[in-house]
Design a protein around this motif. Structure first.
Motif, PDB file in Angstrom:
ATOM      1  N   ASN A 190      10.143  11.754  87.225  1.00 19.34           N
ATOM      2  CA  ASN A 190      10.088  10.587  86.534  1.00 19.34           C
ATOM      3  C   ASN A 190      11.201   9.845  86.810  1.00 19.34           C
ATOM      4  OD1 ASN A 190      11.944  11.486  84.873  1.00 19.34           O
ATOM      5  ND2 ASN A 190      10.483  12.371  83.443  1.00 19.34           N
ATOM      6  N   TYR A 191      11.645   8.903  86.013  1.00 15.11           N
ATOM      7  CA  TYR A 191      13.217   8.042  86.283  1.00 15.11           C
ATOM      8  C   TYR A 191      14.136   8.696  85.439  1.00 15.11           C
ATOM      9  CZ  TYR A 191       9.845   4.897  88.720  1.00 15.11           C
ATOM     10  OH  TYR A 191       8.845   4.081  89.385  1.00 15.11           O
ATOM     11  N   GLY A 192      14.128   9.914  85.054  1.00 11.76           N
ATOM     12  CA  GLY A 192      15.071  10.475  84.349  1.00 11.76           C
ATOM     13  C   GLY A 192      16.498  10.766  85.258  1.00 11.76           C
ATOM     14  N   GLY A 193      17.614  10.944  84.903  1.00 10.89           N
ATOM     15  CA  GLY A 193      18.869  11.240  85.586  1.00 10.89           C
ATOM     16  C   GLY A 193      18.859  12.320  86.860  1.00 10.89           C
ATOM     17  N   VAL A 194      18.212  13.230  86.429  1.00  6.05           N
ATOM     18  CA  VAL A 194      18.201  14.479  87.396  1.00  6.05           C
ATOM     19  C   VAL A 194      17.387  13.993  88.494  1.00  6.05           C
ATOM     20  CG1 VAL A 194      17.774  16.933  87.948  1.00  6.05           C
ATOM     21  CG2 VAL A 194      18.761  16.388  85.704  1.00  6.05           C
ATOM     22  N   GLU A 195      16.210  13.366  88.222  1.00  8.43           N
ATOM     23  CA  GLU A 195      15.075  12.951  89.195  1.00  8.43           C
ATOM     24  C   GLU A 195      15.745  11.838  90.231  1.00  8.43           C
ATOM     25  OE1 GLU A 195      12.721  14.479  85.912  1.00  8.43           O
ATOM     26  OE2 GLU A 195      14.491  13.361  85.987  1.00  8.43           O
TER      27      GLU A 195
END
Length: 351
Positions: A2-7
């Protein structure tokens, strides 16, 4: 995905690595959205959806079959302690190079999640052949005294550089002219501590009635935070913008960025905020490695919201926005430079 930090970290490296030498395929869990799929395929990669690891037998069977079929030379897991499952499958499939990459630590108050983290931590070094982390603190938490490599959560610093014209245009578009804009980007969850952020903003708004809080993200606690905002009578001063593309635009419009997280590895949004020369105020539960600019400040969550508000306003008042590309590059957070280091690392494994 998704648009999370790790991604975003993984996608930043993928966009900037030499794909004639290194190509990525992505393994994501069934039922999750993959908004980057079109871009990944355009850049030459593939996306495979596999059963969730809560269905461990099906998950292991699926990834082992794909690992063997595609004959990967490297599997690089960004699942933190849960990387045990993917790297176990990679070992059984005969993948010679297996990398675990930790992006997180344990935080207070999440008993169930922490139980799983501490349960899996002893297995973290069994299946990988290489240990990596986003920061020194994240690596030490998972690997102890073992040697590991740090690959910084680097970004496209040019894209995030402060631009007064872009700032003016977006503030006009969002009706923020003449406002003092406090920003936060992150999933609505326990870790990010939005409840305390609302308390801090209430104090800021009391001192600066023209203040606006810009919240970007989605999550399981969003409805709880919306209700709290309404109870405090702040609904006209808090913007819930959901998930946004071209996130770099929104940093331009802000006047301060506040991260009251209960724990973090090294938050990507903190790096992005500093690249845009925003005054950044973090909780002391966030790694000190987050501090890349002198303007970045830390304050304990044990301090009352009034003191946080004072710190935010004082830091914003004495910070001058400017171009930070040189500082970010020197600190090791320019993706154009850091992606080359990852590429060299991969090639060294294959040699």
């Amino acid at each position: 995905m998704n648009y999370g930090g790790v991604e975003m970290v993984v996608m930043n490296y993928y966009r900037h690595i030499d794909r004639s030498k290194v190509q990525f395929d992505f393994f994501a869990l069934e039922g999750s959205a993959v908004p980057q799929q079109e871009e990944i395929e355009r850049l030459g990669g593939h996306v495979y959806l596999v059963p969730r690891y809560t269905h461990l037998v099906q998950y292991e069977r699926a990834i082992m079959e794909l690992f063997r079929k595609n004959q990967y030379q490297i599997v690089h897991s960004h699942m933190n302690t849960l990387g045990v499952f993917s790297l176990w499958g990679a070992q059984r499939a005969g993948v010679p190079n297996r990398i675990v990459h930790n992006h997180s630590v344990a935080g207070k108050g999440e008993t169930k999640k922490n139980f799983v983290k501490y349960l899996l931590r002893p297995f973290a070094k069994i299946y990988p052949t290489q240990l990596c982390a986003c920061s020194e603190s994240a690596g030490r938490w998972l690997y102890g005294d073992s040697e590991f490599r740090v690959f910084n959560n680097a970004i496209d610093v040019e894209k995030f550089s402060f631009d007064a014209q872009k700032r003016a245009a977006l503030r006009k578009e969002l009706g923020l002219e003449g406002k003092f804009v406090v920003g936060h980007i992150g999933r609505f969850c326990y870790q990010k501590n939005h409840e305390f952020l609302i308390d801090v903003f209430e104090e800021i708004h009391r001192q600066r009635p023209e203040a606006v809080l810009m919240l970007i993200g989605r999550g399981e606690m969003e409805s709880v935070i919306r209700r709290k905002v309404n109870r405090r009578g702040l609904q006209d001063a808090v913007l819930f913008l959901g998930n946004r593309r071209k996130i770099e635009r929104y940093y331009q419009a802000m006047d301060a960025f506040v991260l009251p997280s209960r724990y973090e590895g090294l938050p990507v949004v903190g790096v992005e905020a500093q690249a845009c020369a925003l005054p950044l105020i973090c909780s002391t539960d966030i790694s000190r490695e987050t501090k890349l600019l002198e303007s970045t400040q830390f304050i304990s969550l044990s301090e009352p919201p009034r003191k946080w508000a004072q710190k935010v306003l004082e830091t914003a008042e004495r910070t001058t926005r400017c171009n930070t590309e040189r500082q970010m590059t020197e600190k090791g957070f320019n993706i154009a430079v850091e992606a080359k280091k990852l590429e060299v690392f991969y090639q060294s494994l294959l040699r």
